[in-house]
Each structure stands twice: as structure tokens, then as C-alpha cells.
Write a protein that holds these residues in place. Structure first.
Motif, PDB file in Angstrom:
ATOM      1  N   HIS A 152       0.842  -1.203   0.000  1.00 61.38           N
ATOM      2  CA  HIS A 152       0.000   0.000   0.000  1.00 61.38           C
ATOM      3  C   HIS A 152       0.878   1.255   0.000  1.00 61.38           C
ATOM      4  O   HIS A 152       1.846   1.331   0.734  1.00 61.38           O
ATOM      5  CB  HIS A 152      -0.884  -0.049   1.254  1.00 61.38           C
ATOM      6  N   LYS A 153       0.530   2.228  -0.844  1.00 58.69           N
ATOM      7  CA  LYS A 153       1.211   3.521  -1.026  1.00 58.69           C
ATOM      8  C   LYS A 153       2.355   3.450  -2.038  1.00 58.69           C
ATOM      9  O   LYS A 153       2.444   4.270  -2.925  1.00 58.69           O
ATOM     10  CB  LYS A 153       1.745   4.126   0.287  1.00 58.69           C
ATOM     11  N   LYS A 154       3.225   2.406  -1.925  1.00 61.60           N
ATOM     12  CA  LYS A 154       4.307   2.300  -2.913  1.00 61.60           C
ATOM     13  C   LYS A 154       3.698   2.014  -4.300  1.00 61.60           C
ATOM     14  O   LYS A 154       4.205   2.464  -5.318  1.00 61.60           O
ATOM     15  CB  LYS A 154       5.267   1.185  -2.479  1.00 61.60           C
ATOM     16  N   ASP A 207      -0.261   1.297  -6.544  1.00 65.25           N
ATOM     17  CA  ASP A 207      -1.708   1.502  -6.501  1.00 65.25           C
ATOM     18  C   ASP A 207      -2.355   0.117  -6.323  1.00 65.25           C
ATOM     19  O   ASP A 207      -2.580  -0.606  -7.286  1.00 65.25           O
ATOM     20  CB  ASP A 207      -2.127   2.160  -7.834  1.00 65.25           C
TER      21      ASP A 207
END
Ligand SMILES: NC(=O)C1=CN([C@@H]2O[C@H](COP(=O)(O)OP(=O)(O)OC[C@H]3O[C@@H](n4cnc5c(N)ncnc54)[C@H](OP(=O)(O)O)[C@@H]3O)[C@@H](O)[C@H]2O)[C@@H](O)CC1
Ligand SMILES: Nc1ncnc2c1ncn2[C@@H]1O[C@H](COP(=O)(O)OP(=O)(O)O)[C@@H](O)[C@H]1O
Ligand SMILES: [K+]
Length: 461
Positions: A69-71, A73
Motif C-alpha cells: 500500500h502507497k508504494k 496503486d
């Protein structure tokens, strides 16, 4: 070589009990190995779709969503409601992180299949079948978590299975990944450690996956040698003489000091091969069966009772004569149809090829248990080699080899090593690896290989 296991639940349990590792910890390692693979190999990709089922395979996927998550989509698709306690716990964690859950599948850059793992316990229903078919239709890079969904613990695919580019399997290699059927679904296989090194996680096994380093080529170390130091193979040629000649040629190129083709008719042989009408006095191994066709039973019986190493192939698996030699230390190299005939002749089972292909790891040990002196090589997409209690898988072969004559080359390679003094099991392991490595090294296309090309590649190993 690497160990293979029929089941790993007991290995997970041993981790909890012996090393005090929790299920949560094991799962964190499972998911983080997939996360590391993605970060290291696909860092430029943007969207990742993780498709999860209700059991712990799904829980691995939900955990993975948190790690990426975050690194990236990341989108989660939950095919059914979280059921196992671990799935629910992992789900609460991603809810806290507000990771997006979607209801429509889409063609993401990467798809991770976490629908079913080792817990697949019934045929897929229509919904799962459609889901997997949709995922397969996408051009995404496809990763299977533990095992492609749709392959059961016996390595069978009943309707459909996820077509992975890579399978990241948890803890240890599983037998189900190496059925012939699985070969079209698993892609590349890598093993993820689950909180302890693999050698700690694993226990004893009698099944092994062969590595290239298990190939022990017949390099010559002795300086003071002559042709007789490297044996004399006799290849018995029958009505399809080409088969015997291909085998003999392969054998000579694989180091046998002398190779003779045994045939009553005079043959037009390549200059380096000799012809004889009967088995040679100084013969150290015999290859028989390839292209044999119709023959004089008593003569073949006499040859089969010669006290030298033997590799038996092809037509002899349809003749009761074969049952007379199964108490000898011999090598047998049937393809699936020939093996079904052999199983019938020796009263183990009367089955069709499809039944065998769905249960290769069942019938091979059955045969070896009854005939512990025989070294058996069952041909196929994943070759199985078995002797007594031990079983070895060679997964290096490919469709390049699906040609008449490939098996004759293999018989020649095995015969060559037998003639040079290798024992049955060592001959078969090295010859089978050399056969598949040679095919792998052939760099033209995957439909044009001739037996002579294969032999040419053997010369370069
Ligand atoms: N144990 C550990 O420590 C570790 C385990 N790990 C991971 O766990 C995985 C095994 O998890 P698992 O045993 O929960 O089984 P899993 O593969 O998720 O499937 C079971 C679920 O699917 C359902 N279901 C089955 N067939 C179905 C069908 N045809 N159609 C529809 N539904 C079907 C079944 O439903 P039920 O039979 O209960 O109705 C149940 O809900 C393993 O592969 C690895 O990835 C790793 O994290 C390492 C640590
Ligand atoms: N799709 C494939 N993947 C891996 N190996 C294969 C494949 N198709 C054939 N082979 C290998 O090629 C050889 C074929 O042998 P066989 O069927 O006896 O042929 P022949 O008798 O015509 O020489 C076997 O060693 C088999 O394992
Ligand atoms: K899976």
C-alpha cells in the motif's frame, strides 16, 4: 537437488510447535516474500490487483495489500467474505489503512492470485471458474500465491486454473506443482521462507527436484586410457532401424568407447558406428526396445538374460517378456501409454493414459514398491525417475522435445553411461538432465529440433 513434499500443513504445524512461530508470523513472511519479489522485479509497475478467497491463501493476499500500500496503486478484490480467523484479522488491518476494495476486476499491471491455496477441497463452482477465466484473459503479469488457484493437492486441474507467470510457493516445494498438467499453469517456481531458513522448515523427504548441478557428465579424468576403458554399448535395432541408429549415435557422442548396432540385416551406418549380427563378446551394456517391432521371442529373451546393464524402451513394454526381467537391476524408460501397458502386464493397474497422467505420483511409487531393483523413468512434461523408495523429478524439459526420436536419443544417452560403468540411477539422472539441458540450449525455435540437433547440443554440454 531440492526436496519436494506431498503436503506442508504438518510442516507449518511443526513451526508453531517446535519453533514457537505463530500463524501471523508465518503469514507475514509469506506475504513479504511476494512483496519483495514485486519491489525487486517490477518496481516500475503502477497498479496491482490482489484477488483473495475466504481462507488463509486469501489472508496472504490481504497481508500483501498492506505491505505494498502507497508504494503501488493496490486494489483488493474479495471473491468471498473473509472466513478464517487470520483472514478476518488481516482484513481489519487493511480496513484501518483504508486500502481500496473493488467489486469489478480490471487488467492491472500485476495480478496476484490468492483465491485458493492448499485448501482447495472441491471442484470450482461457476463463479470461481468465471473469475479465473477472466483473470487469465488479461495481459497482466500474473503471480500465484503458493499454488495457482484451481490446481488441487494431487496436481489435477478439473476445469480451469490460474495461468501464472510465476508461482511463489510457501515454505517448501509441493508435489502438486510438478504434475504434467500443472506445467501449463505454474510458470517459474520460487520458494519463500516462512520465518526460518528452508533447511530448518523442511524435514526428511523421499522426493526431490533435480537441479542442473545433479548432472554428472562423463568427463574423462584418467590419462592412461583406451577406447575399452569407456565401455561398449550394443544397441539392438529392429524393424524401425532409424530408432536404433539415433540411439547409437547419441551414445557414441556421449562418451561410450565403442557402440555397435545389433541387426541381422546389413545396415548403412555412420562411419563411427559398428555393426554386429549378435551381441558382442565385450559388450558392457545393452539398449533394446526402440523401433523393435516384430521379433523372435527366444532371441530377445536370450539378450534380456545377458548379465550386463540394460536399458529397455518402447515396444517391449507391450510384451509379457518384460515381466521376466523386472527382478533385475535394469532401466525402463516408458512414455505414459507404454507405462499403462506395463502396469497392466505386471498386474498393478488397468488404467487409461488420462488416469495415469492425473496420478503420475501415485502409480510410479506403486510400481517401484513392487519392483525395487528397477530404475524407472516415466517420460512426460515433467520426467519422473524412481528407484526403490526414492523419486526424482526433472522439470527442465519442454515442448521442443515433443518429436519422434527424442526418446531414442534419451535411450542412447542412458545406454552410453551404463556402458561406461555408471550405476542405473546415476545413468538415468545424468542422461535425463543432459537430454533436457541440450533441448534448452537449442536456440532456433521450439518446433524444429531434430534428433541430430539434440545430439549436437549434447556435444556442447
Ligand atoms: N497455515 C499456515 O501457517 C500458513 C498458510 N499459508 C497460506 O494458507 C493457505 C492455506 O490456507 P487454507 O488452509 O485456509 O486454505 P485456502 O487455500 O485458503 O482455501 C480454503 C478456503 O477456500 C474455500 N474453498 C476450498 N475449495 C473451494 C472451492 N472449490 N470453491 C469455493 N471455495 C472453496 C474453503 O471453503 P470451505 O471448504 O471452508 O467451505 C476455505 O474457505 C496456503 O496455501 C498458504 O497460501 C501461508 O500464509 C503460510 C502460513
Ligand atoms: N512437452 C514436453 N516437455 C518436456 N519433455 C518432453 C515433452 N514432450 C516430449 N518430451 C520428452 O521427449 C521424449 C519423447 O520420448 P518418446 O515419446 O519415447 O519419443 P520417441 O519414442 O519417438 O523417441 C521424452 O524424454 C519426453 O520426456
Ligand atoms: K493461489
Amino acid at each position: 537437488m531440492q526436496k519436494i513434499f506431498d503436503e506442508v500443513n504438518s510442516l507449518d504445524k511443526r513451526c508453531y510447535e517446535k519453533f514457537l512461530l505463530s500463524e501471523d508470523l508465518l503469514m507475514e513472511h509469506a506475504a513479504s516474500s511476494i512483496a519483495s519479489y514485486i519491489r525487486e522485479n517490477h518496481s516500475s509497475c503502477k497498479s496491482i490487483l490482489i484477488v483473495c478467497g475466504s481462507g488463509n491463501n486469501g489472508a496472504d493476499g490481504i497481508t500483501l495489500a498492506r505491505l505494498l500500500h502507497k508504494k503501488f496503486d493496490v486494489k483488493l478484490y474479495l471473491a468471498s467474505n473473509p472466513k478464517s480467523s487470520m483472514t478476518q484479522l488481516q482484513f481489519q488491518r487493511v480496513e484501518a489503512l483504508k486500502i481500496e476494495i473493488i467489486n469489478e476486476l480490471f487488467e492491472a499491471d500485476i495480478i496476484v492470485d490468492c483465491l485458493f491455496g492448499t485448501g482447495l477441497n472441491k471442484p470450482l463452482d461457476e463463479k470461481s471458474t468465471n473469475l479465473i477465466n477472466t483473470l487469465n484473459s488479461y495481459n497482466s503479469f500474473k503471480i500465484a500465491c503458493d499454488i495457482p488457484s484451481g490446481i488441487n493437492n494431487l496436481g489435477q486441474v478439473q476445469s480451469v486454473a490460474f495461468e501464472a507467470d510465476i508461482t511463489i510457493t510457501m515454505g517448501a516445494l509441493k508435489t502438486s506443482l510438478f504434475s504434467d498438467v500443472s506445467k501449463d499453469y505454474v510458470g517459474k517456481i520460487i520458494v519463500a521462507d516462512l520465518g526460518v531458513e528452508r533447511e530448518v522448515y523442511e524435514v526428511e523427504s523421499n522426493k526431490f527436484l533435480l537441479d542442473e548441478s545433479d548432472m554428472n557428465l562423463p568427463f574423462r579424468n584418467k590419462k592412461n586410457s583406451h577406447k575399452g576403458s569407456f565401455g561398449h554399448l550394443n544397441v539392438v535395432a529392429g524393424c524401425k532401424k532409424g530408432a536404433g541408429i539415433i540411439a547409437a549415435n547419441a551414445a557414441f557422442n556421449f562418451g561410450s568407447g565403442l557402440v555397435s548396432v545389433v541387426c541381422h540385416e546389413n545396415l548403412d551406418l555412420p562411419y563411427h558406428l559398428m555393426q554386429t549380427h549378435f551381441i558382442s563378446e565385450n559388450c558392457t551394456a545393452i539398449a533394446i526396445g526402440m523401433g523393435l517391432g516384430k521379433y523372435e521371442t527366444d532371441e530377445i529373451r536370450k539378450i534380456l538374460n545377458k548379465n550386463v546393464s540394460k536399458i529397455i524402451d518402447a515396444d517391449l513394454f507391450y510384451d509379457e517378456l518384460i515381466c521376466e526381467v523386472l527382478n533385475q537391476e535394469i532401466v525402463l524408460t516408458p512414455h505414459p501409454k507404454e507405462f499403462c501397458s506395463l502396469l497392466k502386464l505386471c498386474k498393478i493397474a488397468d488404467i487409461k493414459v488420462e488416469e495415469l497422467q492425473n496420478n503420475r505420483f501415485l502409480y510410479v511409487p506403486m510400481f517401484s514398491k513392487k519392483y525395487p531393483k528397477v530404475t524407472l523413468l516415466l517420460k512426460g512434461a515433467n520426467v519422473i525417475i524412481s528407484k526403490n523408495e526414492k523419486l526424482f523429478v526433472n522439470s527442465f524439459g519442454s515442448a521442443v522435445l515433443s518429436k519422434g526420436g527424442s526418446g531414442d536419443v534419451l535411450s542412447g544417452l542412458i545406454g552410453s553411461l551404463l556402458a561406461q560403468g555408471y550405476d542405473c540411477l546415476d545413468s538415468v539422472i545424468t542422461a535425463s538432465l543432459a537430454h533436457t539441458m541440450a533441448a534448452k540450449n537449442y536456440d532456433k525455435n521450439n518446433y524444429s529440433l531434430l534428433p541430430t540437433d539434440l545430439i549436437e547440443e549434447i556435444r556442447k554440454l
